[in-house]
Write a protein that holds these residues in place. Sequence first.
Motif, PDB file in Angstrom:
ATOM      1  N   VAL A 157      76.124  27.589  25.041  1.00 43.03           N
ATOM      2  CA  VAL A 157      76.581  26.259  25.095  1.00 43.03           C
ATOM      3  C   VAL A 157      78.051  26.290  24.711  1.00 43.03           C
ATOM      4  CG1 VAL A 157      76.263  24.230  23.726  1.00 43.03           C
ATOM      5  CG2 VAL A 157      74.348  25.512  24.276  1.00 43.03           C
ATOM      6  N   SER A 158      78.530  27.238  24.042  1.00 36.62           N
ATOM      7  CA  SER A 158      80.021  27.133  23.714  1.00 36.62           C
ATOM      8  C   SER A 158      80.313  28.713  22.955  1.00 36.62           C
ATOM      9  CB  SER A 158      80.286  26.153  22.598  1.00 36.62           C
ATOM     10  OG  SER A 158      79.905  26.493  21.297  1.00 36.62           O
ATOM     11  N   ASN A 159      81.392  28.929  22.912  1.00 38.79           N
ATOM     12  CA  ASN A 159      81.731  30.414  22.092  1.00 38.79           C
ATOM     13  C   ASN A 159      81.286  30.407  20.668  1.00 38.79           C
ATOM     14  OD1 ASN A 159      83.094  32.224  23.625  1.00 38.79           O
ATOM     15  ND2 ASN A 159      84.704  31.161  23.811  1.00 38.79           N
ATOM     16  N   LEU A 160      80.729  29.332  20.080  1.00 43.65           N
ATOM     17  CA  LEU A 160      80.148  29.180  18.746  1.00 43.65           C
ATOM     18  C   LEU A 160      78.797  29.065  18.871  1.00 43.65           C
ATOM     19  CD1 LEU A 160      80.558  29.124  15.626  1.00 43.65           C
ATOM     20  CD2 LEU A 160      80.707  26.499  15.920  1.00 43.65           C
ATOM     21  N   ILE A 161      78.151  28.572  19.916  1.00 44.10           N
ATOM     22  CA  ILE A 161      76.546  28.444  19.984  1.00 44.10           C
ATOM     23  C   ILE A 161      76.089  29.077  20.964  1.00 44.10           C
ATOM     24  CG2 ILE A 161      74.679  26.628  20.029  1.00 44.10           C
ATOM     25  CD1 ILE A 161      76.956  24.717  19.075  1.00 44.10           C
ATOM     26  N   LEU A 162      75.292  30.117  20.692  1.00 42.65           N
ATOM     27  CA  LEU A 162      74.672  30.942  21.708  1.00 42.65           C
ATOM     28  C   LEU A 162      73.054  31.041  21.132  1.00 42.65           C
ATOM     29  CD1 LEU A 162      77.464  32.364  21.507  1.00 42.65           C
ATOM     30  CD2 LEU A 162      76.967  33.300  23.485  1.00 42.65           C
ATOM     31  N   ASN A 163      72.361  31.620  22.041  1.00 41.63           N
ATOM     32  CA  ASN A 163      70.998  31.739  22.033  1.00 41.63           C
ATOM     33  C   ASN A 163      70.586  32.958  22.622  1.00 41.63           C
ATOM     34  OD1 ASN A 163      67.905  31.393  22.715  1.00 41.63           O
ATOM     35  ND2 ASN A 163      68.173  30.437  20.773  1.00 41.63           N
ATOM     36  N   ILE A 164      69.713  33.833  22.329  1.00 39.70           N
ATOM     37  CA  ILE A 164      69.086  34.995  22.841  1.00 39.70           C
ATOM     38  C   ILE A 164      67.622  34.792  23.066  1.00 39.70           C
ATOM     39  CG2 ILE A 164      69.208  36.537  20.805  1.00 39.70           C
ATOM     40  CD1 ILE A 164      69.678  38.931  22.580  1.00 39.70           C
ATOM     41  N   ASN A 165      67.056  35.134  23.899  1.00 39.34           N
ATOM     42  CA  ASN A 165      65.516  34.798  24.353  1.00 39.34           C
ATOM     43  C   ASN A 165      65.210  36.145  25.063  1.00 39.34           C
ATOM     44  OD1 ASN A 165      65.416  31.904  23.724  1.00 39.34           O
ATOM     45  ND2 ASN A 165      66.982  31.835  25.051  1.00 39.34           N
ATOM     46  N   LEU A 166      64.013  36.831  24.539  1.00 40.56           N
ATOM     47  CA  LEU A 166      63.465  37.776  25.065  1.00 40.56           C
ATOM     48  C   LEU A 166      62.116  37.611  25.431  1.00 40.56           C
ATOM     49  CD1 LEU A 166      64.610  40.688  22.787  1.00 40.56           C
ATOM     50  CD2 LEU A 166      65.589  40.220  25.076  1.00 40.56           C
ATOM     51  N   TYR A 167      61.434  37.876  26.744  1.00 37.89           N
ATOM     52  CA  TYR A 167      60.182  37.691  27.019  1.00 37.89           C
ATOM     53  C   TYR A 167      59.423  38.911  27.584  1.00 37.89           C
ATOM     54  CZ  TYR A 167      62.760  33.095  27.469  1.00 37.89           C
ATOM     55  OH  TYR A 167      63.312  32.093  27.456  1.00 37.89           O
ATOM     56  N   LEU A 168      58.133  38.952  27.234  1.00 41.15           N
ATOM     57  CA  LEU A 168      57.351  40.026  27.216  1.00 41.15           C
ATOM     58  C   LEU A 168      56.177  39.706  28.158  1.00 41.15           C
ATOM     59  CD1 LEU A 168      57.164  43.193  26.811  1.00 41.15           C
ATOM     60  CD2 LEU A 168      55.801  42.582  24.733  1.00 41.15           C
ATOM     61  N   ARG A 169      55.930  40.050  29.309  1.00 42.12           N
ATOM     62  CA  ARG A 169      54.723  39.892  30.233  1.00 42.12           C
ATOM     63  C   ARG A 169      53.978  41.154  30.327  1.00 42.12           C
ATOM     64  NH1 ARG A 169      55.658  34.850  31.918  1.00 42.12           N
ATOM     65  NH2 ARG A 169      57.746  34.127  32.352  1.00 42.12           N
ATOM     66  N   ASP A 170      52.796  41.004  30.548  1.00 41.43           N
ATOM     67  CA  ASP A 170      51.607  41.928  30.985  1.00 41.43           C
ATOM     68  C   ASP A 170      51.722  42.118  32.508  1.00 41.43           C
ATOM     69  OD1 ASP A 170      49.293  43.057  31.998  1.00 41.43           O
ATOM     70  OD2 ASP A 170      48.369  42.848  29.951  1.00 41.43           O
ATOM     71  N   VAL A 171      52.090  43.016  32.932  1.00 42.23           N
ATOM     72  CA  VAL A 171      52.326  43.587  34.254  1.00 42.23           C
ATOM     73  C   VAL A 171      50.826  43.371  35.152  1.00 42.23           C
ATOM     74  CG1 VAL A 171      52.858  45.154  36.037  1.00 42.23           C
ATOM     75  CG2 VAL A 171      54.250  44.837  34.044  1.00 42.23           C
ATOM     76  N   HIS A 172      49.963  43.692  34.543  1.00 39.58           N
ATOM     77  CA  HIS A 172      48.530  43.624  35.308  1.00 39.58           C
ATOM     78  C   HIS A 172      47.962  42.004  35.204  1.00 39.58           C
ATOM     79  CE1 HIS A 172      48.697  47.856  34.697  1.00 39.58           C
ATOM     80  NE2 HIS A 172      48.706  47.590  33.216  1.00 39.58           N
ATOM     81  N   THR A 173      48.243  41.229  34.384  1.00 37.01           N
ATOM     82  CA  THR A 173      47.920  40.120  34.708  1.00 37.01           C
ATOM     83  C   THR A 173      48.827  39.038  34.895  1.00 37.01           C
ATOM     84  OG1 THR A 173      48.160  39.504  32.307  1.00 37.01           O
ATOM     85  CG2 THR A 173      45.849  40.387  32.838  1.00 37.01           C
TER      86      THR A 173
END
Length: 158
Positions: free
Chosen positions: A100-116
Amino acid sequence: MSAAARAEPPKLAVFDLEMIDTSLQGEVDGPQTDEQARLLRTGDQVRKELADSGKFHVIDIAPVNAAAHGSNLQACGGCDVKLAGELGADLAMTGVVQKVSNLILNINLYLRDVHTGQLVAAVSADMRGNTDESWLRATDYLVRNRLLAPNYGAPQAR
């Protein structure tokens, strides 16, 4: 299936993180070299920490990395799962840093099942400050306290 085969950790493909930059700086200056380097280092950090845990067998994404970088993994309709499947992975992990700015950031990680194709886990942490240290600490927090935490998302045994 033998007990040894069941004991094998799942094969995990961890893709490099992507950036969503809605900051004024990003609009004016475009992608920043230091942030692009942090995205690559963050992916390497996640791969290393998850591999070191022994809970996952982290596989090399090199054979599909160019295709992954040519796609928007967050909006490609499951191409992350398809690419991870080509590698023989059981799980696919993608991530995005929202700025959003040099002060406000967010990190998101997503894990998915490859088979489904189903989402197995989604974790997120806010960062204050756009520095190597803030990215490192937020990533370490997500891996240690969310992805590798015992019973994460489940009631604690009493």
